[in-house]
Scaffold this motif. Sequence first.
Motif, PDB file in Angstrom:
ATOM      1  N   LEU A   8     -30.137  84.977  17.239  1.00 27.42           N
ATOM      2  CA  LEU A   8     -30.731  86.308  17.312  1.00 27.42           C
ATOM      3  C   LEU A   8     -31.868  86.354  18.332  1.00 27.42           C
ATOM      4  CD1 LEU A   8     -30.751  87.226  13.514  1.00 27.42           C
ATOM      5  CD2 LEU A   8     -29.235  88.123  15.288  1.00 27.42           C
ATOM      6  N   ASP A   9     -32.630  85.274  18.448  1.00 26.74           N
ATOM      7  CA  ASP A   9     -33.689  85.222  19.463  1.00 26.74           C
ATOM      8  C   ASP A   9     -33.095  85.318  20.868  1.00 26.74           C
ATOM      9  OD1 ASP A   9     -35.655  85.037  17.570  1.00 26.74           O
ATOM     10  OD2 ASP A   9     -35.907  82.857  17.733  1.00 26.74           O
ATOM     11  N   THR A  10     -31.988  84.612  21.067  1.00 28.99           N
ATOM     12  CA  THR A  10     -31.313  84.668  22.367  1.00 28.99           C
ATOM     13  C   THR A  10     -30.813  86.075  22.653  1.00 28.99           C
ATOM     14  OG1 THR A  10     -30.607  82.352  22.185  1.00 28.99           O
ATOM     15  CG2 THR A  10     -29.397  83.751  23.731  1.00 28.99           C
ATOM     16  N   ALA A  11     -30.229  86.706  21.630  1.00 27.58           N
ATOM     17  CA  ALA A  11     -29.726  88.074  21.793  1.00 27.58           C
ATOM     18  C   ALA A  11     -30.867  89.029  22.125  1.00 27.58           C
ATOM     19  CB  ALA A  11     -29.012  88.515  20.517  1.00 27.58           C
ATOM     20  N   SER A  12     -32.015  88.857  21.473  1.00 30.21           N
ATOM     21  CA  SER A  12     -33.169  89.724  21.714  1.00 30.21           C
ATOM     22  C   SER A  12     -33.673  89.589  23.143  1.00 30.21           C
ATOM     23  CB  SER A  12     -34.287  89.389  20.723  1.00 30.21           C
ATOM     24  OG  SER A  12     -35.414  90.201  20.950  1.00 30.21           O
ATOM     25  N   GLU A  13     -33.748  88.342  23.607  1.00 32.84           N
ATOM     26  CA  GLU A  13     -34.221  88.103  24.978  1.00 32.84           C
ATOM     27  C   GLU A  13     -33.261  88.707  25.999  1.00 32.84           C
ATOM     28  OE1 GLU A  13     -34.681  83.917  25.277  1.00 32.84           O
ATOM     29  OE2 GLU A  13     -36.360  83.808  23.854  1.00 32.84           O
ATOM     30  N   LYS A  14     -31.964  88.525  25.791  1.00 31.67           N
ATOM     31  CA  LYS A  14     -30.971  89.067  26.715  1.00 31.67           C
ATOM     32  C   LYS A  14     -30.983  90.595  26.702  1.00 31.67           C
ATOM     33  CE  LYS A  14     -26.992  86.989  27.246  1.00 31.67           C
ATOM     34  NZ  LYS A  14     -25.681  86.330  27.007  1.00 31.67           N
ATOM     35  N   ASN A  15     -31.209  91.160  25.511  1.00 32.04           N
ATOM     36  CA  ASN A  15     -31.240  92.619  25.394  1.00 32.04           C
ATOM     37  C   ASN A  15     -32.426  93.202  26.173  1.00 32.04           C
ATOM     38  OD1 ASN A  15     -30.260  95.147  24.141  1.00 32.04           O
ATOM     39  ND2 ASN A  15     -32.202  95.083  23.027  1.00 32.04           N
ATOM     40  N   LEU A  16     -33.575  92.524  26.086  1.00 33.42           N
ATOM     41  CA  LEU A  16     -34.764  92.994  26.811  1.00 33.42           C
ATOM     42  C   LEU A  16     -34.563  92.973  28.325  1.00 33.42           C
ATOM     43  CD1 LEU A  16     -37.616  91.332  24.711  1.00 33.42           C
ATOM     44  CD2 LEU A  16     -37.059  93.769  24.839  1.00 33.42           C
ATOM     45  N   SER A  17     -33.733  92.045  28.798  1.00 36.71           N
ATOM     46  CA  SER A  17     -33.496  91.950  30.246  1.00 36.71           C
ATOM     47  C   SER A  17     -32.258  92.733  30.672  1.00 36.71           C
ATOM     48  CB  SER A  17     -33.333  90.482  30.645  1.00 36.71           C
ATOM     49  OG  SER A  17     -32.212  89.897  29.999  1.00 36.71           O
ATOM     50  N   ALA A  76     -22.995  91.185  23.202  1.00 38.64           N
ATOM     51  CA  ALA A  76     -21.879  91.266  22.257  1.00 38.64           C
ATOM     52  C   ALA A  76     -21.484  89.889  21.725  1.00 38.64           C
ATOM     53  CB  ALA A  76     -20.677  91.940  22.919  1.00 38.64           C
ATOM     54  N   ALA A  77     -21.466  88.881  22.596  1.00 35.90           N
ATOM     55  CA  ALA A  77     -21.071  87.530  22.183  1.00 35.90           C
ATOM     56  C   ALA A  77     -22.050  86.968  21.156  1.00 35.90           C
ATOM     57  CB  ALA A  77     -20.988  86.617  23.399  1.00 35.90           C
ATOM     58  N   GLU A  78     -23.348  87.188  21.393  1.00 32.60           N
ATOM     59  CA  GLU A  78     -24.362  86.691  20.448  1.00 32.60           C
ATOM     60  C   GLU A  78     -24.273  87.398  19.105  1.00 32.60           C
ATOM     61  OE1 GLU A  78     -25.340  85.220  24.270  1.00 32.60           O
ATOM     62  OE2 GLU A  78     -24.965  87.292  23.656  1.00 32.60           O
ATOM     63  N   LEU A  79     -24.013  88.697  19.128  1.00 36.85           N
ATOM     64  CA  LEU A  79     -23.885  89.442  17.867  1.00 36.85           C
ATOM     65  C   LEU A  79     -22.676  88.964  17.084  1.00 36.85           C
ATOM     66  CD1 LEU A  79     -24.793  93.098  18.952  1.00 36.85           C
ATOM     67  CD2 LEU A  79     -26.219  91.437  17.728  1.00 36.85           C
ATOM     68  N   ALA A  80     -21.578  88.689  17.771  1.00 36.05           N
ATOM     69  CA  ALA A  80     -20.380  88.184  17.089  1.00 36.05           C
ATOM     70  C   ALA A  80     -20.651  86.806  16.497  1.00 36.05           C
ATOM     71  CB  ALA A  80     -19.211  88.122  18.077  1.00 36.05           C
ATOM     72  N   GLU A  81     -21.367  85.965  17.243  1.00 36.74           N
ATOM     73  CA  GLU A  81     -21.696  84.632  16.748  1.00 36.74           C
ATOM     74  C   GLU A  81     -22.633  84.716  15.547  1.00 36.74           C
ATOM     75  OE1 GLU A  81     -23.445  80.347  18.428  1.00 36.74           O
ATOM     76  OE2 GLU A  81     -23.436  82.137  19.712  1.00 36.74           O
ATOM     77  N   ALA A  82     -23.604  85.650  15.607  1.00 38.70           N
ATOM     78  CA  ALA A  82     -24.534  85.832  14.493  1.00 38.70           C
ATOM     79  C   ALA A  82     -23.805  86.326  13.251  1.00 38.70           C
ATOM     80  CB  ALA A  82     -25.633  86.817  14.882  1.00 38.70           C
ATOM     81  N   HIS A  83     -22.839  87.211  13.456  1.00 40.03           N
ATOM     82  CA  HIS A  83     -22.052  87.723  12.320  1.00 40.03           C
ATOM     83  C   HIS A  83     -21.275  86.599  11.660  1.00 40.03           C
ATOM     84  CE1 HIS A  83     -18.448  89.730  10.508  1.00 40.03           C
ATOM     85  NE2 HIS A  83     -19.411  90.473   9.990  1.00 40.03           N
ATOM     86  N   ALA A  84     -20.627  85.765  12.472  1.00 32.86           N
ATOM     87  CA  ALA A  84     -19.864  84.643  11.934  1.00 32.86           C
ATOM     88  C   ALA A  84     -20.773  83.666  11.195  1.00 32.86           C
ATOM     89  CB  ALA A  84     -19.123  83.927  13.063  1.00 32.86           C
ATOM     90  N   PRO A 121     -28.548  76.151   8.838  1.00 32.72           N
ATOM     91  CA  PRO A 121     -27.808  77.330   9.310  1.00 32.72           C
ATOM     92  C   PRO A 121     -28.681  78.565   9.507  1.00 32.72           C
ATOM     93  CG  PRO A 121     -27.221  76.802   7.036  1.00 32.72           C
ATOM     94  CD  PRO A 121     -27.995  75.646   7.559  1.00 32.72           C
ATOM     95  N   LEU A 122     -29.733  78.728   8.713  1.00 31.66           N
ATOM     96  CA  LEU A 122     -30.633  79.859   8.914  1.00 31.66           C
ATOM     97  C   LEU A 122     -31.419  79.707  10.218  1.00 31.66           C
ATOM     98  CD1 LEU A 122     -31.939  80.474   5.282  1.00 31.66           C
ATOM     99  CD2 LEU A 122     -30.582  82.044   6.673  1.00 31.66           C
ATOM    100  N   ASN A 123     -31.838  78.481  10.519  1.00 28.95           N
ATOM    101  CA  ASN A 123     -32.509  78.239  11.799  1.00 28.95           C
ATOM    102  C   ASN A 123     -31.566  78.518  12.969  1.00 28.95           C
ATOM    103  OD1 ASN A 123     -34.951  77.507  10.693  1.00 28.95           O
ATOM    104  ND2 ASN A 123     -34.529  75.311  10.708  1.00 28.95           N
ATOM    105  N   ARG A 124     -30.296  78.135  12.799  1.00 27.72           N
ATOM    106  CA  ARG A 124     -29.316  78.379  13.844  1.00 27.72           C
ATOM    107  C   ARG A 124     -29.112  79.872  14.052  1.00 27.72           C
ATOM    108  NH1 ARG A 124     -25.907  74.641  12.325  1.00 27.72           N
ATOM    109  NH2 ARG A 124     -24.713  75.965  10.925  1.00 27.72           N
TER     110      ARG A 124
END
Length: 223
Positions: A23-32, A37-45, A15-18
């Motif tokens: 978060l890596d996906t969110a970071s990449e999307k944020n840079l572009s 929001a969807a990734e942050l909600a998934e990370a929170h869950a 689960p930590l790797n997941r």
Amino acid sequence: MKQVSANIAHDLKTPLNRLQMILDTASEKNLSGQKIAAELAEAHAESLQINETFDALLRIAQIEAGARRARFTDVDLGEVLQTIAEIYADVAEDDGKSLSLAQPQETTDRIHGDRELLTQMFANLVENALRHCPSGTTIKLSAARQGERVVAGVADNGPGIPAEEREKVFQRLYRLDHSRSTSGSGLGLSLVRAIADLHGASITLGDGQPGLAVAVSFPLAMD
């Protein structure tokens, strides 16, 4: 402590790797400049699930170490099941299911144990039935003396568990294929087994024809 630490590190690695991947996906999307929001909600869950798993693993380790035996008193299982029935009857009804307690004709003989842990045990069994059974399922609680033991039961007429899977479900983080679409850490029945072992109880999963019949057999409290 070394063993507990090793178990927790092993069980939380996936689960930590997941979470890191999310978060890596969110970071990449944020840079572009994309929305994240969807990734942050998934990370929170995912983080909430990790915390729940961590707490459950620590609780299981504490129970397996026998640290709770100092809190043992004489307990009436009938009263524990009555409490569970009162708490979960409305929850079951709201979910399109029914929960009932088969009251013994007289008070069941007492066992020696930790009331809080016993309540947790039967709450886990009921929640397991509620989570994995379809609407229309009936769940029945019972407690009765059988010889020199008191046997408590949680039975439902849901899909049940295949015979070859019944021992595996007590393993930490093990989940049946049809359970993977539902929430949960996969530690509920591991905690049930740890509590049963602490109380010198045996637990069996049987065929309810249909459904699952769980029986937990406790030794009577010594006079």
